[in-house]
Scaffold this motif. Structure first.
Motif, PDB file in Angstrom:
ATOM      1  N   LEU A  96      54.278  32.143  66.697  1.00 35.25           N
ATOM      2  CA  LEU A  96      53.112  33.000  66.941  1.00 35.25           C
ATOM      3  C   LEU A  96      53.541  34.385  67.430  1.00 35.25           C
ATOM      4  O   LEU A  96      53.004  35.409  66.983  1.00 35.25           O
ATOM      5  CB  LEU A  96      52.167  32.352  67.950  1.00 35.25           C
ATOM      6  N   ALA A  97      54.511  34.423  68.335  1.00 36.16           N
ATOM      7  CA  ALA A  97      55.001  35.710  68.841  1.00 36.16           C
ATOM      8  C   ALA A  97      55.675  36.514  67.725  1.00 36.16           C
ATOM      9  O   ALA A  97      55.446  37.725  67.596  1.00 36.16           O
ATOM     10  CB  ALA A  97      55.979  35.489  69.990  1.00 36.16           C
ATOM     11  N   PHE A 154      53.016  37.869  65.479  1.00 37.99           N
ATOM     12  CA  PHE A 154      52.345  39.001  66.120  1.00 37.99           C
ATOM     13  C   PHE A 154      53.162  40.280  65.963  1.00 37.99           C
ATOM     14  O   PHE A 154      52.619  41.338  65.628  1.00 37.99           O
ATOM     15  CB  PHE A 154      52.116  38.686  67.599  1.00 37.99           C
ATOM     16  N   SER A 168      52.862  41.500  62.426  1.00 39.93           N
ATOM     17  CA  SER A 168      51.569  42.140  62.149  1.00 39.93           C
ATOM     18  C   SER A 168      51.509  43.535  62.759  1.00 39.93           C
ATOM     19  O   SER A 168      50.941  44.455  62.170  1.00 39.93           O
ATOM     20  CB  SER A 168      50.407  41.271  62.635  1.00 39.93           C
ATOM     21  N   ILE A 169      52.098  43.730  63.937  1.00 40.65           N
ATOM     22  CA  ILE A 169      52.154  45.074  64.528  1.00 40.65           C
ATOM     23  C   ILE A 169      52.996  45.992  63.652  1.00 40.65           C
ATOM     24  O   ILE A 169      52.619  47.140  63.385  1.00 40.65           O
ATOM     25  CB  ILE A 169      52.710  45.021  65.972  1.00 40.65           C
ATOM     26  N   VAL A 224      47.019  40.358  59.319  1.00 39.62           N
ATOM     27  CA  VAL A 224      46.578  39.056  59.831  1.00 39.62           C
ATOM     28  C   VAL A 224      47.001  37.941  58.878  1.00 39.62           C
ATOM     29  O   VAL A 224      47.530  36.910  59.304  1.00 39.62           O
ATOM     30  CB  VAL A 224      45.053  39.047  60.070  1.00 39.62           C
ATOM     31  N   SER A 271      50.765  37.461  58.998  1.00 39.65           N
ATOM     32  CA  SER A 271      51.129  36.823  60.256  1.00 39.65           C
ATOM     33  C   SER A 271      50.812  35.331  60.230  1.00 39.65           C
ATOM     34  O   SER A 271      51.645  34.498  60.607  1.00 39.65           O
ATOM     35  CB  SER A 271      50.381  37.511  61.402  1.00 39.65           C
TER      36      SER A 271
END
Length: 155
Positions: free
Chosen positions: A23-24, A27, A30-31, A58, A61
């Motif tokens: 998940l990290a 993220f 996605s950034i 999104v 990710s």
């Protein structure tokens, strides 16, 4: 420390850590994609629809997290023998059929009852595609878990 995200994660601590890592990483990806879109829009005067510019990071990710978690082989921790493998595979078939059926029912709620045979075939086709995708993802995860667990027992 208590967090609402813990309620959505598996109970196994190892699985939690793996999933949180994915998940990290998703993220951060996605950034990065969002920054690339901002720079591309500024430097190249790229006119991209805002909904697409928000949607793509999104989706990338979520796809990264899904593929990473499924490919890590941590989903089926108790599958180390051939009998366990066969049993889990039967469960996967049943749960995938259930998922495809529920997906079809939910599509009826969203789109309404099919009016023509073509609409019905489209709805049934979407249910079959949902079944196939769910089955293949779970089967791939099962194979990875079985291989990983079998290798751990051999060592």
């Amino acid at each position: 420390m208590r967090s609402w995200i813990k309620d959505l994660l598996p109970n196994d601590e190892y699985k939690q850590r793996k999933l949180l890592n994915f998940l990290a990483e998703g993220f951060v990806i996605s950034i990065f994609i969002s920054v690339v879109f901002i720079l591309a829009g500024t430097i190249f005067s790229l006119n991209m629809d805002a909904s697409i510019a928000l949607f793509i990071p999104v989706v990338v990710s979520i796809t990264y997290v899904l593929i990473g978690y499924v490919g890590s082989g941590t989903e089926f921790a108790n599958v180390a023998t051939s009998a366990d493998f066969q049993s889990e595979r039967r469960k996967i078939v049943g749960s995938s059929i259930t998922f495809g059926f529920i997906f079809s029912l939910l599509s009826i709620l969203v789109t309404g009852l099919p009016k023509t045979i073509g609409d019905f075939l489209t709805m049934a086709g979407l249910g079959v595609i949902a079944f196939i995708l769910m089955f293949l993802l779970n089967l791939f995860s099962l194979h990875r878990s079985y291989k990983k667990n079998k290798d751990l027992l051999d060592d």
